[in-house]
Design a protein around this motif. Sequence first.
Motif, PDB file in Angstrom:
ATOM      1  N   PRO A   9       0.823  -1.199   0.000  1.00 45.06           N
ATOM      2  CA  PRO A   9       0.000   0.000   0.000  1.00 45.06           C
ATOM      3  C   PRO A   9       0.864   1.258   0.000  1.00 45.06           C
ATOM      4  N   LEU A  10       0.267   2.348  -0.433  1.00 46.83           N
ATOM      5  CA  LEU A  10       0.954   3.634  -0.417  1.00 46.83           C
ATOM      6  C   LEU A  10       1.202   4.062   1.020  1.00 46.83           C
ATOM      7  N   ALA A  11       2.402   4.444   1.347  1.00 47.30           N
ATOM      8  CA  ALA A  11       2.725   4.882   2.703  1.00 47.30           C
ATOM      9  C   ALA A  11       3.901   5.829   2.640  1.00 47.30           C
ATOM     10  N   GLY A  12       3.978   6.735   3.628  1.00 44.45           N
ATOM     11  CA  GLY A  12       5.101   7.652   3.671  1.00 44.45           C
ATOM     12  C   GLY A  12       4.764   8.894   4.449  1.00 44.45           C
ATOM     13  N   TYR A  13       5.778   9.719   4.678  1.00 44.68           N
ATOM     14  CA  TYR A  13       5.622  10.918   5.484  1.00 44.68           C
ATOM     15  C   TYR A  13       5.277  12.123   4.612  1.00 44.68           C
ATOM     16  N   VAL A  14       4.322  12.903   5.081  1.00 49.19           N
ATOM     17  CA  VAL A  14       3.943  14.160   4.438  1.00 49.19           C
ATOM     18  C   VAL A  14       3.979  15.245   5.516  1.00 49.19           C
ATOM     19  N   ASP A  15       4.700  16.332   5.256  1.00 48.16           N
ATOM     20  CA  ASP A  15       4.827  17.417   6.222  1.00 48.16           C
ATOM     21  C   ASP A  15       3.582  18.307   6.158  1.00 48.16           C
ATOM     22  N   PRO A  16       2.792  18.370   7.233  1.00 47.80           N
ATOM     23  CA  PRO A  16       1.575  19.199   7.213  1.00 47.80           C
ATOM     24  C   PRO A  16       1.866  20.690   7.100  1.00 47.80           C
ATOM     25  N   ASN A  17       3.104  21.085   7.415  1.00 52.26           N
ATOM     26  CA  ASN A  17       3.484  22.497   7.352  1.00 52.26           C
ATOM     27  C   ASN A  17       4.198  22.862   6.059  1.00 52.26           C
ATOM     28  N   PHE A  18       4.338  21.872   5.157  1.00 49.36           N
ATOM     29  CA  PHE A  18       5.043  22.125   3.896  1.00 49.36           C
ATOM     30  C   PHE A  18       4.246  21.474   2.773  1.00 49.36           C
ATOM     31  N   PRO A  19       3.335  22.224   2.144  1.00 48.91           N
ATOM     32  CA  PRO A  19       2.501  21.650   1.078  1.00 48.91           C
ATOM     33  C   PRO A  19       3.344  21.110  -0.072  1.00 48.91           C
ATOM     34  N   ASN A  20       2.922  20.019  -0.628  1.00 45.34           N
ATOM     35  CA  ASN A  20       3.614  19.420  -1.761  1.00 45.34           C
ATOM     36  C   ASN A  20       3.418  20.270  -3.015  1.00 45.34           C
ATOM     37  N   PRO A  21       4.522  20.749  -3.638  1.00 49.00           N
ATOM     38  CA  PRO A  21       4.376  21.549  -4.862  1.00 49.00           C
ATOM     39  C   PRO A  21       3.808  20.750  -6.027  1.00 49.00           C
ATOM     40  N   ASN A  22       3.900  19.414  -5.937  1.00 45.09           N
ATOM     41  CA  ASN A  22       3.392  18.527  -6.993  1.00 45.09           C
ATOM     42  C   ASN A  22       3.990  18.850  -8.363  1.00 45.09           C
ATOM     43  N   GLY A  23       5.271  19.150  -8.354  1.00 49.77           N
ATOM     44  CA  GLY A  23       5.974  19.391  -9.608  1.00 49.77           C
ATOM     45  C   GLY A  23       6.311  18.088 -10.299  1.00 49.77           C
ATOM     46  N   GLY A  54      26.251  16.798  -1.044  1.00 51.43           N
ATOM     47  CA  GLY A  54      25.094  16.156  -0.432  1.00 51.43           C
ATOM     48  C   GLY A  54      24.374  17.064   0.541  1.00 51.43           C
ATOM     49  N   TYR A  55      25.122  17.773   1.368  1.00 54.05           N
ATOM     50  CA  TYR A  55      24.480  18.641   2.363  1.00 54.05           C
ATOM     51  C   TYR A  55      23.901  19.902   1.738  1.00 54.05           C
ATOM     52  N   VAL A  56      24.449  20.344   0.619  1.00 50.20           N
ATOM     53  CA  VAL A  56      23.818  21.451  -0.123  1.00 50.20           C
ATOM     54  C   VAL A  56      22.407  21.046  -0.533  1.00 50.20           C
ATOM     55  N   PHE A  57      22.261  19.814  -0.996  1.00 52.87           N
ATOM     56  CA  PHE A  57      20.945  19.367  -1.436  1.00 52.87           C
ATOM     57  C   PHE A  57      20.027  19.036  -0.255  1.00 52.87           C
ATOM     58  N   ARG A  58      20.585  18.760   0.907  1.00 49.27           N
ATOM     59  CA  ARG A  58      19.743  18.640   2.098  1.00 49.27           C
ATOM     60  C   ARG A  58      19.177  20.010   2.463  1.00 49.27           C
ATOM     61  N   ILE A  59      19.978  21.058   2.277  1.00 54.16           N
ATOM     62  CA  ILE A  59      19.491  22.421   2.519  1.00 54.16           C
ATOM     63  C   ILE A  59      18.354  22.743   1.561  1.00 54.16           C
ATOM     64  N   LEU A  60      18.541  22.397   0.283  1.00 53.89           N
ATOM     65  CA  LEU A  60      17.477  22.637  -0.699  1.00 53.89           C
ATOM     66  C   LEU A  60      16.216  21.866  -0.335  1.00 53.89           C
ATOM     67  N   ALA A  61      16.388  20.651   0.149  1.00 55.98           N
ATOM     68  CA  ALA A  61      15.229  19.862   0.559  1.00 55.98           C
ATOM     69  C   ALA A  61      14.555  20.489   1.772  1.00 55.98           C
ATOM     70  N   SER A  62      15.337  21.077   2.634  1.00 55.67           N
ATOM     71  CA  SER A  62      14.789  21.680   3.845  1.00 55.67           C
ATOM     72  C   SER A  62      14.017  22.963   3.574  1.00 55.67           C
ATOM     73  N   ARG A  63      14.563  23.814   2.699  1.00 58.45           N
ATOM     74  CA  ARG A  63      14.002  25.155   2.504  1.00 58.45           C
ATOM     75  C   ARG A  63      13.202  25.308   1.214  1.00 58.45           C
ATOM     76  N   VAL A  64      13.515  24.525   0.201  1.00 63.45           N
ATOM     77  CA  VAL A  64      12.868  24.722  -1.100  1.00 63.45           C
ATOM     78  C   VAL A  64      11.808  23.668  -1.371  1.00 63.45           C
ATOM     79  N   ASP A  65      12.188  22.386  -1.318  1.00 64.74           N
ATOM     80  CA  ASP A  65      11.230  21.333  -1.663  1.00 64.74           C
ATOM     81  C   ASP A  65      11.667  19.978  -1.104  1.00 64.74           C
ATOM     82  N   PRO A  66      11.117  19.591   0.056  1.00 64.31           N
ATOM     83  CA  PRO A  66      11.482  18.289   0.629  1.00 64.31           C
ATOM     84  C   PRO A  66      10.914  17.102  -0.142  1.00 64.31           C
ATOM     85  N   TYR A  67       9.954  17.352  -1.039  1.00 62.51           N
ATOM     86  CA  TYR A  67       9.347  16.278  -1.828  1.00 62.51           C
ATOM     87  C   TYR A  67      10.134  15.991  -3.110  1.00 62.51           C
ATOM     88  N   SER A  68      11.104  16.842  -3.411  1.00 60.48           N
ATOM     89  CA  SER A  68      11.837  16.724  -4.669  1.00 60.48           C
ATOM     90  C   SER A  68      12.651  15.439  -4.741  1.00 60.48           C
TER      91      SER A  68
END
Length: 294
Positions: A6-20, A77-91
């Motif tokens: 089944p579909l499962a996973g974490y979704v941040d309620p404070n960070f809407p999915n851009p759905n890009g 790697g940590y540059v892209f963790r920053i991008l995931a944190s501030r820009v798009d964690p769903y990317s």
Amino acid sequence: MSNKAPLAGYVDPNFPNPNGPQDAPIIIFGYTPSFAVGLLGVILFSISTLLHSYQIYRYRTWYFIPVVVGTVMEVVGYVFRILASRVDPYSVINFVVQYFMIATITRTQSGIDHRLMHSNSVVAPVFFSASIYTILTFLINAVGRQYSPLPPRALLVVFVVSDVVATIVQIAGAASIGKAESNRNDPTTANNILLAGLAFQVFSFLIFIVLLAIFLYRARKVSTAALMPFTMALCAATFLVYLRTCFRLAETAEGLQRNLSTHEAYFGCLEFAPIVVAVFIFNIWHPGKWVPRY
């Protein structure tokens, strides 16, 4: 009965999915990455990279270049963790790049299988392990080959090849997991392949630690007091890299959406911190300053 997961996973309620087009329906990390951890990683690994580059040039320790390759990969790697944190964690891209192994990532109906994460972070630490193996070969030559259970060159070849084999097995397992998840099939066999690669890596590194201990014990009476601080530093760095490897094995063995893989505190304490401390240990006790070359 269907064997599709089944579909499962974490979704941040404070960070809407851009759905890009490059976004997964879940946050692949299992949490929204910390900006502070990402920034600290970029700063510390950048400093270590600059220091190691200078030290390699100064002492002509060209064999230590793999450490610089590893630290540069950590910075990226940590540059892209920053991008995931501030820009798009769903990317998907942010996740893929920060774990360094783009080819092993496969999109599934639920985004990306978290188990791929565990094999995708093996690349940079492999460079650190290879450098540790090389240091021991120089240490053996400096103190005395008769104290080592294996000839220096044989030791280096055996353990570098072991790391390469372990990495290939992990990538094969991760790719198989991606294929199984894409078809919504049971990935148990593929996950076992991934676990086997990690377990082999842990076992191989443990054998190296045993050989290191044997060498140090045999050479304890002839090793100079001046060399003792570096020997202790080498042991500490080796333990830290091994701790990180054991953590990755435990995390993968625990499985999806479990405690280790969904709490960044474990990542920070057992992945980030050990490798940061290990690379700075070799900045302080750089082998070019302590170990003669023969």
